[in-house]
Design an enzyme around this catalytic site. Structure first.
Site, short mmCIF file in Angstrom:
data_model
loop_
_atom_site.label_atom_id
_atom_site.label_comp_id
_atom_site.label_asym_id
_atom_site.label_seq_id
_atom_site.Cartn_x
_atom_site.Cartn_y
_atom_site.Cartn_z
N GLN A 146 2.69 0.26 -5.89
CA GLN A 146 1.54 0.33 -6.79
C GLN A 146 1.97 0.71 -8.21
OE1 GLN A 146 -1.77 -0.44 -6.14
NE2 GLN A 146 -1.00 -1.24 -4.19
N ARG A 199 11.31 -22.42 -20.46
CA ARG A 199 11.86 -21.06 -20.47
C ARG A 199 12.47 -20.72 -21.83
NH1 ARG A 199 16.91 -18.95 -19.85
NH2 ARG A 199 17.11 -16.88 -18.89
N ASP A 202 11.09 -7.47 -7.73
CA ASP A 202 11.05 -6.78 -9.03
C ASP A 202 10.68 -5.31 -8.91
OD1 ASP A 202 11.90 -8.70 -10.76
OD2 ASP A 202 9.91 -9.32 -11.43
N ASP A 250 10.53 -17.47 -8.73
CA ASP A 250 10.36 -16.42 -9.74
C ASP A 250 10.06 -17.05 -11.09
OD1 ASP A 250 10.42 -13.96 -11.09
OD2 ASP A 250 12.58 -14.04 -11.38
N LEU A 268 4.01 -0.74 -9.90
CA LEU A 268 4.19 -1.98 -10.66
C LEU A 268 2.96 -2.32 -11.51
CD1 LEU A 268 6.03 -4.29 -8.08
CD2 LEU A 268 7.01 -2.85 -9.86
N ARG A 269 1.81 -1.74 -11.16
CA ARG A 269 0.62 -1.95 -11.99
C ARG A 269 0.80 -1.33 -13.37
NH1 ARG A 269 -4.02 -3.40 -9.00
NH2 ARG A 269 -3.88 -3.11 -6.73
N ASP A 324 0.82 -1.21 0.00
CA ASP A 324 0.00 0.00 0.00
C ASP A 324 0.86 1.26 0.00
OD1 ASP A 324 -2.26 -1.57 -0.01
OD2 ASP A 324 -2.49 -1.53 2.16
N HIS A 339 18.10 -3.90 -12.42
CA HIS A 339 16.86 -3.69 -11.68
C HIS A 339 16.94 -4.29 -10.27
CE1 HIS A 339 15.91 -7.83 -13.08
NE2 HIS A 339 15.13 -7.88 -12.01
N ASP A 353 13.97 -21.49 -9.13
CA ASP A 353 13.42 -20.61 -8.10
C ASP A 353 11.95 -20.30 -8.40
OD1 ASP A 353 13.48 -18.44 -10.05
OD2 ASP A 353 15.62 -18.27 -9.63
#
Length: 496
Positions: free
Chosen positions: A53, A259, A119, A208, A55-56, A48, A145, A206
């Site tokens: 957010q 992958r 991420d 991820d 990331l949206r 929150d 990143h 992993d």
């Protein structure tokens, strides 16, 4: 080939990642891959925030949705998925080996938080930002990143006054960096196996990958046959390392094969790469005026950067952005850079392969009425591997064997099966080992990396000249035309 998906799979109401007595204090959301995901109070404090957010507004697959329309999922939902799988995996280890491994609730919380925030440092259009855009505007750039994720976590904690144990915070950041060159983890670190759950630098298995293989496959409408659940249900920690049952060898191989298949058919699809090249060129042209790369080390400003940068350029009235706007308009109208041809680098040449450039193609043109320039051509050198470069990833993975023995009925033992008066008890050996591929199958690959060179003409009227120069380059470099087929005549005659 894709990841395991089963729309009829009954998702559990309660999960290993969120103990039943804690669910009443948790918020839950429904995820289209994992079902109900329960969010603990500490993680909610991070979720929150405006930084999370954000990331949206970052698509998980960058511009891939312009080729695969369903690929519109974001880093936000992927992060929730990794949070959930990380918690489930750690809890299962606690359930199976909790006393032996001394896994406590702080370990579970740490792993979940690392999965949630792994991420948070991604830039616009995800990997395209750091792999394609930044190298063009900052020579020698070593930005990643993962490193920005670590900075962003500190920024969120400071900005929102989140009360979190300092040692837990350090471990979260170490888990995020575990698979990078910036990791300072030692192989004998306490509970080292926990650092392999979110980002596994030792062998690449992993959660991820578990999440994005399933999520990306489903979004793109691809088939699914990798079952990560089999791995998490039977894994075991031995000598501070997560190991897998020997019978899961082929399933582990499917993980890496899936992958590689996604890289070939989705992530590096020729049209996807054409659009990426154009978006990168537009961002490069706009960079001096907008300062897109200016704040990549300042989380207080960096969090404001997301995929909407494209719309910012597109609607800006500034004349300084005219060239960038023209490129974006071409993408909207599907007037893309034209894919001319490609070839796979011969496997005996891969080890010493040097990236092909536009200059290499220009220098290979013969004397014609049309003279190509470097700015007329775009070249991509696409590497597709099994996550370990030219090495076999399964050579880094440790397996163990399950043995079975018969005991008479009246023996005092834990039982699994009853056959004709005997109890069959399974027990796991204490030996971990690598399985040589030749002992499994002779159908498995013997090389583990493809290098594909693709060339694009930035204008359709240049396709014929670029294709001819590209063929000349192949003959000059390898003595043959390495491409599979000629560029279609229809494409050569196309005009804007």
């Amino acid at each position: 080939m894709g990841a395991y998906c089963n729309d009829d799979l009954n998702m559990p109401v309660y999960s290993a990642g969120a103990p039943t007595n804690e669910l009443r204090f948790s918020k839950h959301v429904y995820d289209n891959v994992h079902g109900n995901i329960y969010l603990d109070p500490l993680c909610l404090k991070f979720i929150d925030t405006e930084q999370f957010q954000r990331l949206r507004e970052l698509k998980q697959l960058g511009v891939t949705n312009m080729v695969y329309p369903g690929a519109v999922h974001s880093r936000f939902e992927h992060s929730l998925g990794v949070y959930w799988l990380a918690g489930e995996t750690a809890q299962k280890l606690k359930n199976f080996q909790g006393m032996e491994l001394d896994i406590d609730k702080h370990d579970l919380q740490t792993v979940r938080l690392a999965g949630l925030l792994h991420d948070i440092g991604h830039g616009p259009f995800s990997h395209m930002f750091e792999r394609e855009f930044l190298p063009k505007v900052m020579s020698g750039c070593e930005w990643s990143h993962e490193s920005m994720s670590v900075k962003m976590i500190d920024h969120i904690v400071d900005t929102h006054n989140i009360d979190i144990d300092a040692q837990m915070l350090k471990r979260v950041k170490d888990m995020i960096l575990a698979s990078t060159e910036f990791s300072q983890l030692k192989s004998n670190a306490e509970k080292r196996f926990l650092y392999d759950i979110v980002a596994n630098g030792r062998n690449g298995i992993d959660v991820d990958k578990f999440d994005y293989l399933v999520r990306d496959s489903r979004a793109c409408g691809l088939g699914c046959n990798f079952q990560f659940q089999r791995l998490t249900e039977t894994m075991r920690v031995m000598d501070n390392e997560i190991c897998y049952r020997a019978k899961e060898y082929r399933n582990v191989h499917k993980l890496f094969a899936t992958r590689a298949d996604l890289y070939r058919t989705v992530y590096t699809h020729p049209k996807v790469k054409a659009i990426e090249l154009m978006i990168v060129d537009a961002m490069v042209k706009a960079n001096d005026y907008l300062g897109i790369s200016t704040n990549i080390d300042d989380p207080a400003e960096y969090w404001k950067l997301d995929d909407t940068i494209l719309k910012t350029i597109e609607i800006a009235p500034d004349q300084e952005l005219a060239e960038a706007k023209d490129l974006i308009l071409r993408v909207r109208r599907r007037q893309l850079y034209q894919f001319c041809n490609e070839y796979a680098v011969p496997k005996e040449k891969i080890e010493h392969f040097k990236a092909v450039t536009a200059q290499d193609i220009v220098c290979s043109q013969k004397h014609t009425s049309l003279t190509l320039k470097e700015e007329d051509i775009a070249v991509t050198n696409v590497k597709i591997d099994l996550a370990r470069g030219r090495e076999n990833p399964l050579e880094c993975i440790k397996f163990f064997k399950v043995h079975y023995r018969l005991s008479v009925l009246y023996s005092i033992i834990s039982t699994l099966y009853l056959f004709d008066g005997f109890l069959v008890q399974d027990y796991e050996s204490e030996e971990k080992f690598v399985i040589p591929e030749e002992r499994v199958s002779h159908l498995l690959p013997t090389t583990f990396q493809d290098m594909i060179v693709r060339v694009y003409a930035k204008k359709p009227e240049l396709v014929e000249a670029v294709s001819e120069a590209f063929e000349n380059f192949q003959v000059r470099t390898y003595g043959i035309k390495a491409q599979v087929h000629e560029t279609p005549e229809k494409k050569k005659r196309r005009v804007m």
